[in-house]
Design a protein around this motif. Structure first.
Motif, mmCIF file in Angstrom:
data_model
loop_
_atom_site.group_PDB
_atom_site.id
_atom_site.type_symbol
_atom_site.label_atom_id
_atom_site.label_comp_id
_atom_site.label_asym_id
_atom_site.label_seq_id
_atom_site.Cartn_x
_atom_site.Cartn_y
_atom_site.Cartn_z
ATOM 1 N N LEU A 83 21.496 -16.339 -17.967
ATOM 2 C CA LEU A 83 20.735 -15.644 -19.007
ATOM 3 C C LEU A 83 19.345 -16.228 -19.186
ATOM 4 O O LEU A 83 18.720 -16.028 -20.233
ATOM 5 C CB LEU A 83 21.508 -15.689 -20.335
ATOM 6 C CG LEU A 83 22.818 -14.895 -20.361
ATOM 7 C CD1 LEU A 83 23.530 -15.072 -21.699
ATOM 8 C CD2 LEU A 83 22.576 -13.422 -20.087
ATOM 9 N N ASP A 84 18.865 -16.947 -18.182
ATOM 10 C CA ASP A 84 17.512 -17.486 -18.260
ATOM 11 C C ASP A 84 16.497 -16.339 -18.187
ATOM 12 O O ASP A 84 16.577 -15.481 -17.304
ATOM 13 C CB ASP A 84 17.271 -18.471 -17.119
ATOM 14 C CG ASP A 84 15.925 -19.164 -17.249
ATOM 15 O OD1 ASP A 84 14.940 -18.650 -16.674
ATOM 16 O OD2 ASP A 84 15.854 -20.196 -17.931
ATOM 17 N N ILE A 85 15.550 -16.311 -19.102
ATOM 18 C CA ILE A 85 14.601 -15.201 -19.182
ATOM 19 C C ILE A 85 13.737 -15.116 -17.933
ATOM 20 O O ILE A 85 13.445 -14.030 -17.422
ATOM 21 C CB ILE A 85 13.728 -15.342 -20.445
ATOM 22 C CG1 ILE A 85 14.593 -15.220 -21.696
ATOM 23 C CG2 ILE A 85 12.627 -14.290 -20.449
ATOM 24 C CD1 ILE A 85 13.824 -15.380 -22.988
ATOM 25 N N GLY A 102 16.744 -15.746 -14.462
ATOM 26 C CA GLY A 102 18.053 -15.098 -14.413
ATOM 27 C C GLY A 102 18.031 -13.870 -13.506
ATOM 28 O O GLY A 102 17.096 -13.060 -13.563
ATOM 29 N N ALA A 133 18.204 -10.908 -15.775
ATOM 30 C CA ALA A 133 17.533 -11.056 -17.074
ATOM 31 C C ALA A 133 16.720 -9.816 -17.429
ATOM 32 O O ALA A 133 16.710 -9.371 -18.583
ATOM 33 C CB ALA A 133 16.642 -12.302 -17.058
ATOM 34 N N LEU A 160 19.728 -9.370 -24.403
ATOM 35 C CA LEU A 160 19.669 -10.714 -23.828
ATOM 36 C C LEU A 160 19.757 -11.788 -24.900
ATOM 37 O O LEU A 160 20.573 -12.722 -24.796
ATOM 38 C CB LEU A 160 18.383 -10.876 -23.019
ATOM 39 C CG LEU A 160 18.160 -12.271 -22.418
ATOM 40 C CD1 LEU A 160 19.222 -12.563 -21.368
ATOM 41 C CD2 LEU A 160 16.771 -12.388 -21.805
ATOM 42 N N ARG A 194 22.617 -14.670 -25.492
ATOM 43 C CA ARG A 194 22.270 -16.096 -25.387
ATOM 44 C C ARG A 194 22.637 -16.859 -26.653
ATOM 45 O O ARG A 194 23.268 -17.920 -26.607
ATOM 46 C CB ARG A 194 20.767 -16.246 -25.123
ATOM 47 C CG ARG A 194 20.360 -16.071 -23.670
ATOM 48 C CD ARG A 194 18.846 -16.037 -23.562
ATOM 49 N NE ARG A 194 18.235 -17.212 -24.148
ATOM 50 C CZ ARG A 194 17.813 -18.276 -23.446
ATOM 51 N NH1 ARG A 194 17.955 -18.288 -22.136
ATOM 52 N NH2 ARG A 194 17.257 -19.296 -24.032
#
Length: 747
Positions: free
Chosen positions: A550-552, A555, A558, A567, A571
């Motif tokens: 879920l890294d912006i 990801g 994402a 998102l 998170r």
């Protein structure tokens, strides 16, 4: 022989030459040409009925002397012809006179008797013989003469008996009009040598307004909606009418156009129960101006949006009429759909409205250095549609039928509400949707009374609204109902997929993961790659894998999560579940079982230092994954020692306290021993794992239901009659959405 009947004025053959007309009777000529005299003499003869009938037969059946028989009836003037009058509400006038005897069988396929039929027959009669009237003369003279004579027959099916009664009237009217118009020295003939007035130069417009007036008179809202064409390009017949309007009523002549509508739409002027429908006349004038000015050119979409917005406001005003306003509902909905589609399209193509942003505009108020936030085009469209929504919602005339279905204007509540919600969600102004949900919850009939397509759409937007406001339990209730009602057909896959995205996200946050059967359905194709890694990370307590997915910036999916605006909720809410799973995983590996020491029982415990080591390991792994450095700042030493990533006992204790407070852990923290102790082991039959780590879904559901205190009611979802708290709903009742607590929030 035609007799005077009811309110009609059917005359004897001897009186046929005295047909009334405001322009004809005034200065009728004393002398005429030999040809005209012959025609008038024929009208005065005792055989006028038979002669007129024979003349009409000859024209209608063969198209004139020496011509081949016509193949069926001529089409009506406009291609979008109204439905047959036999399908409409019958006239309230007295019964038709049935005494006339037909001297010959009527032509086949008589059709339905209406104004379009009159115009078609008069045109055929007018072209018969040497002396013919222009279109303007025919409309100005013939129609005004014929319609009063045939008033009792309008809106009725055409029968053989009726056919025999109306033929002399039609034939006499044409012959008489030719006589008084072209007689030498006639004042009428001199009048037609002057420049024609707009009303006399627009035959197609005249026919159009006559038909619209008929629809209002017959209370035929379907026919009215069929004739109010809104979306270009228009067909050839409408194109001809538009050219007439452009020539006769250029820009700046709106007052003249309104007068024309007022003179033609007698049914609206008379209104109902003494209440004239003035707003409808203004709407029709605005509509004709819209036809004149609208363009299908993509570079003029902004102008089209402005024209449709103005037309929508006029339609909203016409809709507000207490007894006749319901006739406008299909037109209001059709126009609203176009406004919605155009507003969203312009919002997606900012280059078409760039000049508005540069000039501080935006299609509405606000903006600038001193004003508030600028009103965007979609917001303005939603505000205009909201007026129609309020009108439908507050309608006191209509209600539910005996079958439990909405009637009158209330049929449009959810249709228009869904259009407003679509616009607000597209332009991300969902806060403005609060009032719509509150009004529906307090004043609307139950949602179950409306068609399934409206229910599914409304529940979808309500579920999204609740999701965005962190009411995940209520969101999954609403979205599950929408998904269950949406038909599982190929044409509904896209709709079901959008519902399923938010339904899965809501349930994942609540600790419920999608099954393999669900993910294998057509509408769920590709969703497993997005959601399954999150579910696995939660189950395993994989904090690094969870953050990575879920890294912006990095990801894999994402951008997809951001597109659906889920998102940040995933998170922030699911990370707590990852903590719980990690604590449980460490407890299984390093926890101390409960022990009996004499008469006392020592609780199962877990050293917090083990948790510190576990959290530190995953934080280090997450930091190693996140080693991206912008090229512009590569090589810069910020003196970063990595201490900000250090996990100490205080941080872990804070996480444990949060989990205990939310009910996701059952136990307490011994600060003296720095241990987490599980409680309730004996109640679970000695199973410390089951006692200390209750099911996430059961805990969050219980907390949500207990915290809501509304007996399972979801604000905005009207399931039954009545109002909030068992009180009858009414104006002024407000349910404050902002007071609802998100799932998992303390207090």
């Amino acid at each position: 022989m035609l007799q005077r009947h009811g309110g009609g004025a059917y005359r004897s053959p001897e009186q046929a030459h005295q047909l009334p007309h405001s322009k004809v009777n005034a200065n009728a000529p004393a002398t005429a040409s030999a040809h005209i005299e012959t025609l008038l003499q024929g009208l005065r003869s005792v055989h006028v009925e038979y002669a007129a009938h024979r003349l009409l037969r000859e024209v209608l059946e063969t198209g004139g002397p020496g011509r081949r028989p016509s193949q069926g009836r001529s089409p009506p003037p406009l291609s979008r012809a109204p439905r047959r009058f036999r399908d409409r509400s019958p006239s309230t006038g007295p019964p038709l006179h049935q005494e006339a005897v037909s001297p010959a069988p009527p032509p086949p396929d008589l059709g339905t008797f209406d104004r379009a039929w009159i115009l078609d027959r008069l045109e055929k009669l007018n072209s018969f013989g040497k002396i013919t009237l222009t279109d303007a003369q025919r409309y100005d003279v013939c129609i005004s003469v014929v319609e009063p004579e045939l008033a009792l027959f309008l809106n009725h099916p055409l029968t053989p008996t009726t056919y025999d009664q109306i033929t002399p009237v039609l034939a006499n009217a044409v012959l008489y009009a030719k006589a008084v118009t072209y007689a030498p020295g006639s004042a009428i003939a001199a009048q037609y040598q002057e420049p024609q007035q707009p009303a006399m130069a627009t035959p197609l417009l005249g026919q159009f307004l006559v038909q619209v007036n008929g629809f209002v008179q017959a209370r035929n809202e379907t026919g009215l909606a069929d004739w109010i064409a809104l979306e270009p390009p228009f067909n050839e017949q409408y194109g001809g009418m538009i050219r007439e309007i452009q020539n006769a009523y250029p820009r700046g002549s709106e007052d003249a156009m309104e007068k024309r509508c007022s003179s033609a739409l007698k049914a609206a002027v008379e209104g109902d129960d003494g209440s004239p429908w003035t707003a409808f006349i203004k709407f029709m004038a605005q509509y004709l101006g819209y036809l004149r000015d609208v363009s299908a050119d993509v570079n003029r979409y902004l102008d089209t949006y402005a024209l449709l917005s103005e037309l929508q406001q006029r339609a909203n005003s016409a809709l507000s009429h207490s007894t006749l306003g319901h006739l406008m509902l299909p037109v209001v909905v059709a126009n609203a759909k176009l406004v919605c589609r155009l507003a969203i399209g312009l919002d997606k193509q900012p280059e078409l409205i760039a000049h508005l942003k540069r000039s501080g505009g935006g299609g509405g108020g606000g903006g600038g250095d001193e004003g508030g936030a600028r009103e965007t085009l979609p917001e303005r469209a939603a505000n205009i549609l909201r007026q129609a929504f309020v009108t439908c919602l507050n309608d006191r005339v209509s209600s539910l039928s005996a079958a439990g279905k909405p009637e009158g204007k209330k049929r449009g509540i959810y249709i228009i509400a869904n259009l407003c919600l679509k616009i607000l969600f597209q332009c991300r102004k969902t806060r403005n949707a609060t009032q719509i949900f509150e009004n529906i919850y307090n004043l609307s009939p139950p949602l179950l009374a409306y068609p399934k397509r409206e229910r599914v759409t409304y529940l979808y937007y309500l579920g999204r609204f609740l999701f965005q406001n962190s009411h995940f339990y209520r969101a999954q209730l609403v979205l599950q109902a929408a998904y269950d009602e949406s038909p599982a057909r190929p044409e509904s896959v896209r709709q079901r997929r959008r519902i399923l995205v938010y339904l899965i996200a809501s349930n994942v946050i609540l600790g419920r993961f999608p099954s393999q059967d669900l993910l294998s359905r057509p509408e769920a194709q590709g969703l497993a790659a997005k959601f399954v890694p999150i579910c696995l990370a939660i189950q395993r307590g994989d904090l690094a894998g969870f953050k990575r997915h879920l890294d912006i910036d990095r990801g894999e999916h994402a951008e997809w999560f951001l597109h659906f605006r889920i998102l940040m909720q995933l998170r922030n809410r699911c990370e707590v579940l990852v903590w719980r799973s990690l604590v449980r995983r460490v407890f299984v590996l390093a926890g101390h079982k409960a022990q009996d020491t004499g008469g006392a029982t020592r609780a199962a415990t877990l050293d917090i230092d083990y948790l510190v080591a576990a959290f530190q390991k995953f934080e280090d792994a997450a930091a190693a994954d996140n080693d991206y450095v912008d090229p512009d700042f590569e090589g810069v030493d910020y003196g970063d020692t990595g201490e900000e990533l250090h996990v100490d006992q205080a941080a872990v204790v804070s996480k444990l306290a949060s989990l205990i407070d939310q009910g996701l852990l059952s136990g307490f923290i011994s600060y003296k021993l720095m241990k987490f102790a599980v409680t309730g082991t004996r109640a679970k039959g000695g199973d410390a794992l089951a006692a200390g780590f209750p099911g996430v879904w059961a805990v969050l559901r219980t907390r949500a239901e207990k915290g809501e205190g509304s007996g399972g009611e979801v604000p905005g979802w009207k399931k039954k009659d009545g109002g909030v708290g068992g009180q009858k709903a009414g104006p002024g009742m407000v349910f404050n959405f902002s007071s609802m607590r998100p799932v998992g929030v303390v207090g």
